[in-house]
Design a protein around this motif. Structure first.
Motif, short mmCIF file in Angstrom:
data_model
loop_
_atom_site.label_atom_id
_atom_site.label_comp_id
_atom_site.label_asym_id
_atom_site.label_seq_id
_atom_site.Cartn_x
_atom_site.Cartn_y
_atom_site.Cartn_z
N VAL A 125 1.17 -1.09 0.31
CA VAL A 125 0.19 -0.02 -0.21
C VAL A 125 0.92 0.92 -0.13
O VAL A 125 2.55 0.99 0.36
N GLU A 126 0.54 2.74 -0.49
CA GLU A 126 0.90 3.92 -0.53
C GLU A 126 0.11 4.87 0.07
O GLU A 126 -1.03 4.40 -0.21
N THR A 127 0.90 5.92 0.64
CA THR A 127 -0.12 6.69 0.77
C THR A 127 0.67 8.13 1.22
O THR A 127 2.49 8.23 1.22
N GLY A 128 0.40 9.21 0.97
CA GLY A 128 0.78 10.30 1.09
C GLY A 128 1.49 10.27 2.91
O GLY A 128 1.22 9.78 3.94
N LEU A 129 3.01 11.46 2.68
CA LEU A 129 4.19 10.90 4.07
C LEU A 129 3.04 11.67 4.97
O LEU A 129 3.30 10.96 6.42
N PRO A 130 2.51 12.61 4.38
CA PRO A 130 1.52 14.18 6.07
C PRO A 130 1.09 12.76 5.85
O PRO A 130 0.05 13.14 6.99
N ASN A 131 0.25 12.03 5.88
CA ASN A 131 -1.14 11.72 6.19
C ASN A 131 -0.73 10.44 6.81
O ASN A 131 -0.67 9.24 7.06
N ILE A 132 -0.91 11.22 8.59
CA ILE A 132 -0.43 10.44 9.36
C ILE A 132 -1.42 8.95 9.93
O ILE A 132 -0.96 7.70 10.26
N PRO A 133 -2.74 9.53 10.02
CA PRO A 133 -3.74 8.80 9.61
C PRO A 133 -3.89 7.35 9.29
O PRO A 133 -3.48 5.95 9.58
N ALA A 134 -3.45 7.41 8.34
CA ALA A 134 -3.57 6.13 7.32
C ALA A 134 -2.06 5.26 7.67
O ALA A 134 -2.42 4.34 7.13
N ILE A 135 -1.08 6.00 7.46
CA ILE A 135 0.36 5.75 8.01
C ILE A 135 -0.15 5.05 9.71
O ILE A 135 0.52 3.27 9.73
N GLN A 136 -0.85 5.11 9.97
CA GLN A 136 -0.61 4.45 11.69
C GLN A 136 -1.85 3.10 11.27
O GLN A 136 -1.61 2.48 12.35
N ILE A 158 5.23 -2.56 7.15
CA ILE A 158 6.77 -1.87 7.38
C ILE A 158 7.36 -1.66 6.45
O ILE A 158 6.94 -2.10 4.87
N GLU A 159 7.50 -0.05 6.99
CA GLU A 159 7.87 0.91 5.11
C GLU A 159 9.25 0.44 4.67
O GLU A 159 9.63 -0.28 5.35
N THR A 160 8.66 0.33 3.27
CA THR A 160 9.92 -0.15 2.15
C THR A 160 10.57 1.08 1.28
O THR A 160 11.81 0.83 0.81
N LYS A 161 9.65 1.61 0.91
CA LYS A 161 10.08 3.62 0.58
C LYS A 161 9.66 4.43 0.96
O LYS A 161 8.20 4.72 0.91
N GLN A 162 10.44 5.14 0.56
CA GLN A 162 9.82 6.65 -0.12
C GLN A 162 10.46 7.63 -1.06
O GLN A 162 11.52 7.05 -1.75
N TRP A 163 9.73 8.11 -1.79
CA TRP A 163 10.20 8.82 -3.20
C TRP A 163 8.63 10.11 -3.00
O TRP A 163 8.35 9.95 -2.65
N ASP A 164 9.23 11.03 -4.35
CA ASP A 164 8.86 12.39 -4.75
C ASP A 164 7.44 12.25 -5.89
O ASP A 164 8.72 11.41 -6.58
N THR A 165 6.91 12.63 -5.84
CA THR A 165 5.81 12.12 -7.11
C THR A 165 6.24 13.46 -7.29
O THR A 165 6.80 14.67 -7.09
N ASP A 166 5.56 13.84 -9.35
CA ASP A 166 5.37 14.90 -10.04
C ASP A 166 4.59 15.95 -9.74
O ASP A 166 4.88 16.88 -10.18
N HIS A 167 3.94 15.50 -8.56
CA HIS A 167 3.31 16.78 -8.36
C HIS A 167 3.02 16.86 -7.04
O HIS A 167 2.10 17.50 -6.36
N GLY A 168 4.36 16.76 -6.78
CA GLY A 168 5.07 17.50 -5.42
C GLY A 168 4.57 16.32 -3.50
O GLY A 168 4.52 17.18 -2.83
N VAL A 169 4.38 15.46 -3.64
CA VAL A 169 4.17 14.98 -2.33
C VAL A 169 4.41 13.65 -2.56
O VAL A 169 5.26 12.94 -3.12
N ARG A 170 5.42 13.47 -1.30
CA ARG A 170 6.18 13.38 -1.15
C ARG A 170 5.52 11.58 -0.40
O ARG A 170 4.20 11.32 1.05
N LYS A 171 5.90 10.34 -1.13
CA LYS A 171 4.67 9.02 -0.72
C LYS A 171 5.60 8.62 0.05
O LYS A 171 7.28 8.34 0.24
N ILE A 172 4.96 7.26 0.58
CA ILE A 172 6.01 6.32 1.87
C ILE A 172 4.84 4.69 1.21
O ILE A 172 3.66 4.62 0.60
N ARG A 173 6.02 3.66 0.98
CA ARG A 173 4.88 2.23 0.63
C ARG A 173 5.62 1.93 1.75
O ARG A 173 6.41 1.57 2.30
#
Length: 149
Positions: A110-121, A129-144
């Protein structure tokens, strides 16, 4: 109650689209982005989708919807949305639990935006378990996140 949706039916696709629009509008504000690709999905995007959709029904609403992309060995939670009036009622948890209990796979992701704390929790509570973070072309830092069995 959780039920499988038939998104190829136009009325069902319209209902899915409506929930996605309301939920992702809240997430776009949380992520502080104006150009948010999930908000650009059209009704034909749903009717033509090969993913599985399930809804948590409450008070004659699709209170929450989960979209599953299944491969031979893996399951990806493509989308998890909850109508804002049903936030913080455990609907997202029930939908994630449903997928983990009803889909057999070696890997769940699953992936979500890094600032989306409720989803991450939420995902961490299920052992993702977190496996990756990256920046999208739309300015969102994502986490997988993944669960590997």
């Amino acid at each position: 109650m959780i039920k499988k949706l038939h998104q190829t039916e136009i009325e069902v696709a319209k209902a899915i689209h409506s929930v996605f629009q309301l939920s992702y509008a809240v997430e776009a504000k949380l992520l502080e982005v104006e150009d948010f690709p999930p908000l650009k999905r059209s009704i034909p995007d749903f009717t033509n989708s090969s993913t599985d959709f399930y809804a948590y029904e409450q008070n004659n609403d699709f209170a929450g919807i989960i979209e599953i992309d299944k491969e031979a060995e893996s399951i990806h939670i493509q989308s998890l949305v909850v109508l804002p009036k049903y936030f913080r009622q455990g609907i997202g948890s029930q939908l994630v639990q449903f997928v983990l209990a009803n889909y057999d796979a070696q890997c769940y992701s699953v992936e979500t935006g890094l600032p989306n704390i409720p989803a991450i929790q939420l995902y961490k509570r299920f052992g993702f378990i977190e496996t990756k973070q990256w920046d999208t072309d739309h300015g969102v830092r994502k986490i997988r996140f993944e669960i590997i069995k």
